[in-house]
Design an enzyme around this catalytic site. Structure first.
Site, PDB file in Angstrom:
ATOM      1  CE1 TYR A 119      25.117  46.648 101.391  1.00 34.07           C
ATOM      2  CE2 TYR A 119      23.353  46.285  99.807  1.00 34.07           C
ATOM      3  CZ  TYR A 119      24.174  45.819 100.828  1.00 34.07           C
ATOM      4  OH  TYR A 119      24.040  44.524 101.262  1.00 34.07           O
ATOM      5  CE  LYS A 153      27.062  43.882  99.705  1.00 36.05           C
ATOM      6  NZ  LYS A 153      27.975  42.921 100.371  1.00 36.05           N
TER       7      LYS A 153
END
Length: 254
Positions: A159, A163
């Site tokens: 993740y 990002k």
């Protein structure tokens, strides 16, 4: 004395597209943009969710259209972006997460998260930008990033990678597209209580550890992000590009 006039945050006459708009942050963004006067296109894989959301917006007297579309189907997404009236605002909100130890991450987990969080956002942005460039029109791209695009966290390697990539993409697009009047920014929320994150907070230890990092002492709500998306879409942010609005309660300040 003539006083400066506050630039408008109204979006009347503009068209906005929000992905992952059936619930959570996406629904909140769509609702906020509609309240500011934009005609909002709500996109999600589940047609029933966005149909209900769009109907609720229209019941308020605002403008909304629902579209069932899987943005990871790049050909379908590109074809859709060529139809109908061009949009002025794109909110790349659709995203997912597969938390877990880095040593146990599976290729399928990596591909799922990167495929939606980065690949789909990149190519939907490309299709959006192409229409703006062809029409010599300005516009605003708003990428829903995360505080995890600014810091690291255990069990969130995939993740965080997605990002951080979104943050880099935001800056590179902003530099490249500024001459065309297309602004590109991101919003970096802390943990927001949504249908996707709610199961995490049922774990008391996780909730306590999260609250210890958020200096304002509470989990975020979708309402905390609504002002940021309207601001970035509006003329009030006409000199803002390549920036991240961090809505994290002070998490990354320490």
């Amino acid at each position: 004395m003539e006083l400066p006039k506050m630039p408008s945050m109204r979006l009347d006459g503009r068209r906005a597209l929000v992905t992952g708009a059936g619930r959570g942050l996406g629904l909140a963004c769509a609702s906020a943009l509609a309240q500011a006067g934009a005609h909002v296109t709500l996109v999600a894989r589940t047609g029933a969710e966005v149909e209900e959301a769009a109907a609720a917006i229209r019941a308020r007297g605002e403008q909304a259209t629902a579209v069932a579309l899987d943005v990871t189907d790049l050909d379908a997404a590109a074809a859709f972006m060529e139809t109908g009236e061009a949009h002025d605002i794109l909110v790349n909100n659709a995203g997912t997460n597969k938390p877990g130890p880095m040593a146990e991450a599976k290729v399928a987990d990596f591909d799922l998260v990167m495929g939606l969080n980065l690949r789909a956002a990149y190519f939907l942005s490309q299709a959006f930008v192409k229409r703006l460039l062809a029409g010599k029109r300005p516009g605003s791209v708003i990428n829903m990033s995360s505080q995890m695009g600014l810091v690291g966290a255990a069990n969130r390697t995939i993740y965080c990678a997605s990002k951080y990539a979104i943050e880099g993409l935001t800056k590179a697009m902003a530099v490249e597209l500024a001459p065309a009047g297309i602004r590109v920014n991101s919003i970096c929320p802390t943990f927001i209580e949504t249908p996707m994150t709610k199961p995490f907070f049922e774990n008391a230890a996780f909730r306590e550890a999260t609250l210890a990092k958020i200096k304002l002492g509470r989990i975020g709500s979708v309402e905390d992000v609504m002002g940021a998306v309207v601001y970035l879409a509006s003329d009030a942010a006409s000199l803002v590009t390549g920036s991240a609005i961090v809505v994290d309660g002070g998490w990354t300040a320490e």
